[in-house]
Motif scaffolding. Sequence first.
Motif, PDB file in Angstrom:
ATOM      1  N   GLN A 140       0.819  -1.224   0.000  1.00 59.32           N
ATOM      2  CA  GLN A 140       0.000   0.000   0.000  1.00 59.32           C
ATOM      3  C   GLN A 140       0.847   1.266   0.000  1.00 59.32           C
ATOM      4  O   GLN A 140       0.345   2.355  -0.289  1.00 59.32           O
ATOM      5  CB  GLN A 140      -0.974   0.006   1.205  1.00 59.32           C
ATOM      6  CG  GLN A 140      -0.374   0.166   2.588  1.00 59.32           C
ATOM      7  CD  GLN A 140       0.082  -1.157   3.201  1.00 59.32           C
ATOM      8  OE1 GLN A 140       0.668  -1.983   2.517  1.00 59.32           O
ATOM      9  NE2 GLN A 140      -0.150  -1.324   4.486  1.00 59.32           N
ATOM     10  N   VAL A 162      -6.603   0.077   1.072  1.00 62.19           N
ATOM     11  CA  VAL A 162      -7.548  -0.497   0.127  1.00 62.19           C
ATOM     12  C   VAL A 162      -8.941  -0.417   0.754  1.00 62.19           C
ATOM     13  O   VAL A 162      -9.059  -0.439   1.981  1.00 62.19           O
ATOM     14  CB  VAL A 162      -7.195  -1.972  -0.215  1.00 62.19           C
ATOM     15  CG1 VAL A 162      -6.116  -2.027  -1.265  1.00 62.19           C
ATOM     16  CG2 VAL A 162      -6.805  -2.781   1.026  1.00 62.19           C
ATOM     17  N   PRO A 163      -9.969  -0.287  -0.112  1.00 65.26           N
ATOM     18  CA  PRO A 163     -10.014  -0.436  -1.563  1.00 65.26           C
ATOM     19  C   PRO A 163      -9.772   0.877  -2.313  1.00 65.26           C
ATOM     20  O   PRO A 163      -9.885   1.958  -1.752  1.00 65.26           O
ATOM     21  CB  PRO A 163     -11.458  -0.881  -1.798  1.00 65.26           C
ATOM     22  CG  PRO A 163     -12.228  -0.119  -0.747  1.00 65.26           C
ATOM     23  CD  PRO A 163     -11.328  -0.118   0.468  1.00 65.26           C
TER      24      PRO A 163
HETATM   25  N1  LIG Z   1     -11.993   4.768   5.058  1.00 72.41           N
HETATM   26  C1  LIG Z   1     -11.383   3.742   4.269  1.00 72.41           C
HETATM   27  C2  LIG Z   1     -10.599   2.822   5.170  1.00 72.41           C
HETATM   28  C3  LIG Z   1      -9.773   1.839   4.381  1.00 72.41           C
HETATM   29  C4  LIG Z   1      -9.007   0.891   5.281  1.00 72.41           C
HETATM   30  O1  LIG Z   1      -8.847   1.116   6.492  1.00 72.41           O
HETATM   31  N2  LIG Z   1      -8.497  -0.173   4.662  1.00 72.41           N
HETATM   32  C5  LIG Z   1      -7.737  -1.164   5.390  1.00 72.41           C
HETATM   33  C6  LIG Z   1      -8.288  -2.544   5.070  1.00 72.41           C
HETATM   34  S1  LIG Z   1      -9.964  -2.676   5.638  1.00 72.41           S
HETATM   35  C7  LIG Z   1      -6.281  -1.102   4.941  1.00 72.41           C
HETATM   36  O2  LIG Z   1      -5.992  -0.876   3.783  1.00 72.41           O
HETATM   37  N3  LIG Z   1      -5.351  -1.283   5.869  1.00 72.41           N
HETATM   38  C8  LIG Z   1      -3.955  -1.278   5.583  1.00 72.41           C
HETATM   39  C9  LIG Z   1      -3.193  -0.252   6.374  1.00 72.41           C
HETATM   40  O3  LIG Z   1      -3.808   0.429   7.223  1.00 72.41           O
HETATM   41  O4  LIG Z   1      -1.979  -0.151   6.167  1.00 72.41           O
HETATM   42  C10 LIG Z   1     -12.458   2.966   3.479  1.00 72.41           C
HETATM   43  O5  LIG Z   1     -13.608   2.935   3.905  1.00 72.41           O
HETATM   44  O6  LIG Z   1     -12.130   2.426   2.415  1.00 72.41           O
END
Ligand SMILES: N[C@@H](CCC(=O)N[C@@H](CS)C(=O)NCC(=O)O)C(=O)O
Length: 228
Positions: A38, A52-53
């Motif tokens: 990421q 993601v996403p």
């Molecule tokens: N507000 C964002 C939040 C996205 C999010 O927190 N994604 C998580 C997976 S659910 C992620 O990519 N985590 C990796 C990281 O924080 O490095 C959405 O609703 O898409």
Amino acid sequence: MLKFYYSGAPNPTKIALFLEEAGLPYEAIPVDTRKAEQHKPDFLAINPNAKVPAIVDGDVTVFDSSAILLYLADKTGKFLPEKTDKARGELLSWMFFVSSGVGPYAGQAVHFRNYAPEKLPYAINRYAFEAQRHFGILDARLAKRKYMLGDAYTIVDMNVWGWSRLMPNILGEGAWDKFKNLKRMVDEVSARPAAQKAVTLKDRHKFKTEMDQESLKAMFPHLSEKVA
Ligand SMILES: N[C@@H](CCC(=O)N[C@@H](CS)C(=O)NCC(=O)O)C(=O)O
């Protein structure tokens, strides 16, 4: 073809659900957050928030799950309520409620309970309390209607499903007993063929499962940087 940047985590899985429900052709591109993908410049050009996403649809780039659901629903005209100002107001309110309440608080509840190096009772209880409060609001709404906006299955239900289906991980085994109406809707969505495809999408790619030093550094960078 629409490019869908994803992992098997809750927020991308909502988008997989929409794409499968709508029958939209897409290319699923794995972003392995446990391998720090990421933070790669190519992905940061798509989502500067390094999460993601995200999707790229021709010359349109959208990140954040609620924004993507709204974009795809508007683009296809699918899974939206009736076209009235009243229904649009409800749609936007519940979409933003999931984005700003359900998702972040459920995520932090899981973080402080399972991942924080120190088990801080105050933080664990604060986030569990707020997550429980948010799920209670959804449950009360679903006590009076089949789906979040009434009789029709919409992107709000997909948004709610993304996190709620993980209830035992968020509030523990037995938590479903408190949210029977929410469980009814979540179970119904989970039984849909599109939901089964969305949940198993991650099996097409080999995502890293261990949470080693590389993963901790990528996902919890505050561990090595003191801000306050
Ligand atoms: N507000 C964002 C939040 C996205 C999010 O927190 N994604 C998580 C997976 S659910 C992620 O990519 N985590 C990796 C990281 O924080 O490095 C959405 O609703 O898409």
